[in-house]
Write an enzyme that holds these catalytic residues in place. Structure first.
Site, PDB file in Angstrom:
ATOM      1  N   ARG A   1      -1.934  12.406  10.197  1.00  0.00           N
ATOM      2  CA  ARG A   1      -0.663  13.091  10.512  1.00  0.00           C
ATOM      3  C   ARG A   1      -0.448  14.273   9.607  1.00  0.00           C
ATOM      4  O   ARG A   1      -0.808  14.214   8.440  1.00  0.00           O
ATOM      5  CB  ARG A   1       0.518  12.164  10.249  1.00  0.00           C
TER       6      ARG A   1
ATOM      7  N   ASP B   1       3.326  -0.993  11.678  1.00  0.00           N
ATOM      8  CA  ASP B   1       2.850   0.313  11.252  1.00  0.00           C
ATOM      9  C   ASP B   1       2.187   0.947  12.463  1.00  0.00           C
ATOM     10  O   ASP B   1       1.465   0.272  13.200  1.00  0.00           O
ATOM     11  CB  ASP B   1       1.845   0.187  10.106  1.00  0.00           C
TER      12      ASP B   1
ATOM     13  N   SER C   1       5.969   7.390  13.120  1.00  0.00           N
ATOM     14  CA  SER C   1       5.977   6.076  12.466  1.00  0.00           C
ATOM     15  C   SER C   1       6.664   4.977  13.269  1.00  0.00           C
ATOM     16  O   SER C   1       7.464   5.222  14.161  1.00  0.00           O
ATOM     17  CB  SER C   1       6.703   6.237  11.133  1.00  0.00           C
TER      18      SER C   1
ATOM     19  N   ASP D   1       0.795  -1.234   0.000  1.00  0.00           N
ATOM     20  CA  ASP D   1       0.000   0.000   0.000  1.00  0.00           C
ATOM     21  C   ASP D   1       0.828   1.286   0.000  1.00  0.00           C
ATOM     22  O   ASP D   1       0.386   2.323  -0.462  1.00  0.00           O
ATOM     23  CB  ASP D   1      -0.941   0.015   1.225  1.00  0.00           C
ATOM     24  N   HIS D   2       2.068   1.227   0.490  1.00  0.00           N
ATOM     25  CA  HIS D   2       2.821   2.471   0.683  1.00  0.00           C
ATOM     26  C   HIS D   2       3.603   2.924  -0.548  1.00  0.00           C
ATOM     27  O   HIS D   2       4.053   4.056  -0.604  1.00  0.00           O
ATOM     28  CB  HIS D   2       3.810   2.320   1.839  1.00  0.00           C
TER      29      HIS D   2
ATOM     30  N   ARG E   1       8.597   2.924  11.624  1.00  0.00           N
ATOM     31  CA  ARG E   1       9.718   2.546  10.736  1.00  0.00           C
ATOM     32  C   ARG E   1      11.012   2.345  11.530  1.00  0.00           C
ATOM     33  O   ARG E   1      11.516   3.271  12.153  1.00  0.00           O
ATOM     34  CB  ARG E   1       9.894   3.579   9.611  1.00  0.00           C
TER      35      ARG E   1
HETATM   36  C1  MIC Z   1       3.070   6.543   8.513  1.00  0.00           C
HETATM   37  O1  MIC Z   1       1.862   6.784   8.531  1.00  0.00           O
HETATM   38  O2  MIC Z   1       3.922   7.339   8.940  1.00  0.00           O
HETATM   39  C2  MIC Z   1       3.544   5.214   7.949  1.00  0.00           C
HETATM   40  C3  MIC Z   1       4.245   5.486   6.695  1.00  0.00           C
HETATM   41  O3  MIC Z   1       2.429   4.396   7.682  1.00  0.00           O
HETATM   42  C4  MIC Z   1       4.445   4.566   8.981  1.00  0.00           C
HETATM   43  C5  MIC Z   1       5.073   3.316   8.534  1.00  0.00           C
HETATM   44  C6  MIC Z   1       6.295   3.510   7.694  1.00  0.00           C
HETATM   45  O4  MIC Z   1       7.031   4.457   7.896  1.00  0.00           O
HETATM   46  O5  MIC Z   1       6.526   2.660   6.835  1.00  0.00           O
HETATM   47  C7  MIC Z   1       3.758   4.273  10.317  1.00  0.00           C
HETATM   48  O6  MIC Z   1       2.771   4.893  10.628  1.00  0.00           O
HETATM   49  O7  MIC Z   1       4.273   3.450  11.098  1.00  0.00           O
HETATM   50 FE1  SF4 Z   2      -0.712   4.755   4.968  1.00  0.00          FE
HETATM   51 FE2  SF4 Z   2       0.368   5.481   7.316  1.00  0.00          FE
HETATM   52 FE3  SF4 Z   2      -1.054   7.204   5.831  1.00  0.00          FE
HETATM   53 FE4  SF4 Z   2      -2.268   5.229   7.012  1.00  0.00          FE
HETATM   54  S1  SF4 Z   2      -1.216   6.907   8.010  1.00  0.00           S
HETATM   55  S2  SF4 Z   2      -2.611   5.902   4.914  1.00  0.00           S
HETATM   56  S3  SF4 Z   2      -0.781   3.586   6.858  1.00  0.00           S
HETATM   57  S4  SF4 Z   2       0.899   6.268   5.280  1.00  0.00           S
END
Ligand code: MIC
Ligand code: SF4
Length: 733
Positions: free
Chosen positions: A427, A145, A622, A80-81, A624
């Site tokens: 976010r 995630d 995140s 999805d990312h 990550r």
């Molecule tokens: C996000 O919303 O910041 C992400 C991208 O989904 C991250 C995961 C990632 O950095 O791959 C998260 O929320 O953990």
């Molecule tokens: Fe994707 Fe993270 Fe955004 Fe949700 S908050 S849509 S998991 S990047």
């Protein structure tokens, strides 16, 4: 679950919160586990693991080095990312499939080999798919995630973790979590009009701030819960990540039953009903903190810019925009994402768009929709909402994260140009959506997003203000309406799932040694057993240092499987306290200023270890683990801050780094970026502070006391160089 629970009950002898019931019923050793909220480390056995493509690559690369034939716990991977929003839907998806072919092939073969369910690109966003298929009341899952808590909308304790934690559970080790405190949020009254479930969490974020939930589970309860749909509860739990909460949950109720039934899981709903007494808090359960929200009085909120906890009710928003000189013109409205993509969200949003079109007006700002799953997309296509969005002037993007994580080829403003956008996402950190630090990103409900998009202005309040119709006459938008669940059931859409094959031993997982996307992990060096002396401070960061600052996403997502390449983004978004700039630090040896990753690489080459000094809630956002792997890879030894976000702190420990905090937070101010420090690591012990000797460039040396939260097992990770090294040592290879 009830068996374990009765063991724990007889030991604790007090009423339990729902969150406690779910956690304690998943204890590895319910007889002997020490249980004290906020103190003990729990060893837990989750029911399930979920990973998304941007974090799964590292998780699987680590799992491969554990040498196991298959995962020990049901696991899924979701693509999805990595899909960039450019022109919309299928075209973007096809482009992503070709650009990311190597990574998708790696994930799909690895999933086939290790018995992991694989959701192909186009299937949708991890948290939506989990809610639709896997979440269930009373369950415990972890996901790589931070928005994994979304499944709390179905009564699951769903917790975001780094890849290394997921690897433990995949490899049949118990998973460790500091026993969370429980914050109760009591909902009274009834939701109506322009107020949406999102407003509950926007309000809670305003109360608790981005760090207020750290170490706690947020448990919603009270009569107000009845007016929320299951997916609405999911939205609230999802965005609980923004207050640092370990997870958020709702007790089992009829709305969850309805959702289970409409997603072909009536059997699970019936089972949950028969255990309903255990799927809610006990009478008299005590919370560490209690917040009460009366839904009758709750106003729609808009949070932001730059931080998700700057909450402003709509009645005060226009003034806030003026006062703070936020750009008044709204450039783009975006709905969808893992936070707000339900059928209900889409139908309410479509009702507002329809109302506008009946008055002959459309979206004034750009308007984008990211459906959360193929199932939602196919259903709103069948039921007409999708067409409504297109007629309204919207672009329907692929079922993926897209602009939420900087996968957005934005064309309407130039980099550096101040502008405002509003979304139903969760976010809004600086630069997150479009890599433009001057973009003011606000988060709100899908309803308000659509209304503001029609007006094209942040001054608009749909509750009180009028718009002009095509003939110039004034009209007020009607309150949004929509169905929580589709009357005709869900349309599953295209089949996007790949089940692991029966015969898996012959499946070959390839990582090319010349790839710039994937790189086999080399074990990190073990600790040399000595105190670490004369360490430079690579950077002292000032203010917010989120994981987006430490390991940026957007264009960097393509290197999530290649540690050396992605390390070139290390801390490039963090603000240097020495000069107020990003990605410019002084190399203490040469005296020259250079980029942060380049300076770290130079130190590494010269055999010099280094530390980072940071502010409050370092690593917020995140899950990550790249944000921890990168400093480890480039020769860092410790990250010293005023405080950490939970997932990041664990990620650092797992990779053999030292996350340390100033015992006196004011000491942060006393540290100068030019200072050198000695870390007296030989004295590292559970529950004892560590001494750091600070050597200012000019001036007397002084001792600074640092705290840590290591337990004995975690200290082993540090000594061995990482948790993975520790696992390998135990398995004898
Ligand atoms: C996000 O919303 O910041 C992400 C991208 O989904 C991250 C995961 C990632 O950095 O791959 C998260 O929320 O953990
Ligand atoms: Fe994707 Fe993270 Fe955004 Fe949700 S908050 S849509 S998991 S990047």
């Amino acid at each position: 679950m009830s068996e374990n629970l009765s063991i724990v009950r007889s030991r604790l002898n007090r009423p339990l919160t729902y969150a406690e019931k779910v956690l304690y019923s998943h204890l590895d050793d319910p007889h002997n586990q020490e249980i004290e909220r906020g103190v003990s480390y729990l060893k837990l056995r989750p029911d399930r693991v979920a990973c998304q493509d941007a974090t799964a690559q590292m998780a699987i690369l680590q799992f491969m080095s554990a040498g196991m034939p298959s995962v020990a716990t049901p696991t899924t991977v979701h693509c999805d990312h990595l899909i960039e929003a450019q022109v919309g839907g299928d075209k973007d998806l096809d482009r992503a499939k070709s650009i990311n072919k190597e990574v998708y092939d790696f994930l799909s073969t690895a999933c086939a080999k290790y018995n992991i369910g694989f959701w192909r690109p186009g299937s949708g966003i991890i948290h939506q798919i989990i809610l639709e298929n896997y979440a269930f009341p009373g369950g415990l899952m972890i996901g790589t995630d931070s928005h994994t808590p979304n499944a709390g909308g179905l009564g699951m304790a769903a917790i975001g973790v780094g890849g290394a934690d997921a690897v433990d559970v995949m490899a049949n080790l118990p998973w460790e979590l500091k026993a969370p405190k429980v914050i109760g949020v009591k909902l009274t009254g009834k939701m109506s009009g322009w107020t949406a479930p999102k407003d509950i969490i926007l309000k809670v974020a305003g109360i608790l701030t981005v760090k207020g939930g750290t170490g706690s589970i947020v448990e919603y309860h009270g009569p107000g819960v009845e007016s929320l749909s299951c997916t609405g509860m999911g939205t609230i739990c999802n965005m609980g990540a923004e207050i640092g909460a370990t997870t958020s949950m709702f007790p089992f109720n009829d709305r969850m039953y309805d959702y289970l039934e409409s997603t072909n899981r009536k059997r699970i709903g019936d089972l949950a009903r028969s255990y309903a007494a255990e799927l809610r808090e006990d009478e008299g359960a005590e919370y560490d903190q209690l917040i009460e929200i009366n839904l009758d009085e709750l106003e729609p909120h808009i949070n932001g810019p730059f931080t998700p906890d700057l909450a402003t009710p709509i009645s005060k928003f226009k003034d806030a925009v003026k006062e703070n000189k936020w750009p008044e013109e709204l450039k783009v409205g975006l709905i969808g994402s893992c936070t707000n993509s339900s059928y209900e969200d889409m139908s309410r949003a479509a009702s507002i768009a329809t109302d506008a079109m009946e008055h002959g007006v459309k979206a004034k700002a750009l308007f984008c929709v990211t459906p959360g799953s193929e199932q939602v997309r196919a259903t709103i296509e069948r039921d007409g909402q999708l067409k409504t969005f297109e007629d309204f002037g919207g672009i329907v993007l692929a079922n993926a994260c897209g602009p939420c994580i900087g996968q957005w080829d934005r064309k309407d403003v130039k980099k550096g140009e101040p502008n405002s956008i509003i979304s139903s996402y969760n976010r809004n950190f600086t630069g997150r959506n479009d890599a433009n630090p001057a973009t003011h990103s606000f988060v709100t409900s899908p309803d308000l997003t659509v209304a503001m998009t029609i007006a094209g202005s942040l001054f608009f309040n749909p509750l009180t203000d009028t718009l002009k119709d095509k003939d110039g006459n004034e009209f007020k938008l009607k309150e949004p309406t929509g169905d929580a669940l589709p009357k005709n059931g869900f349309d599953l859409g295209r089949d996007t799932y790949q089940a692991p094959p029966e015969e898996r031993s012959q499946v070959d997982v390839k990582v090319s040694p010349t790839s710039d996307r994937l790189q086999v992990l080399e074990p990190f060096d073990a600790w040399d057993g000595k105190d670490q002396l004369d360490l430079p401070i690579l950077i002292k960061t000032k203010g917010k240092t989120t994981t987006d600052h430490i390991s940026m996403a957007g264009p960097w997502l393509k290197y999530r499987g290649h540690l050396d390449n992605i390390s070139n983004n290390m801390l490039i978004g963090a603000i240097n306290a020495a000069n107020g700039e990003a990605n410019k630090v002084k190399n203490f040896k040469t005296g020259k200023e250079d980029a942060v990753p380049a300076t770290a690489r130079q130190y590494k080459k010269d055999g010099i270890k280094w530390v980072v000094v940071g502010d409050w809630n370092y690593g917020e956002g995140s899950s990550r683990e790249h944000a921890a792997l990168e400093p480890r890879h480039l020769g860092g030894i410790a990250i010293i801050t005023r405080s950490f976000a939970r997932i990041h702190e664990t990620n650092l420990k797992k990779q053999g780094m030292l996350p340390l905090t100033f015992s006196n937070p004011e000491d942060y101010d006393k540290i100068n970026p030019d200072d050198k420090v000695d870390l007296l690591v030989t004295g590292l012990e559970v529950g004892k502070p560590l001494t750091m000797v600070v050597h200012p460039k000019d001036g007397e040396k002084w001792n600074c006391e640092l705290s840590h939260t290591f337990n004995e097992g975690q200290l082993e990770w540090f000594r061995n160089g990482s948790a993975l090294n520790t696992m390998a040592k135990k398995h004898g290879h």
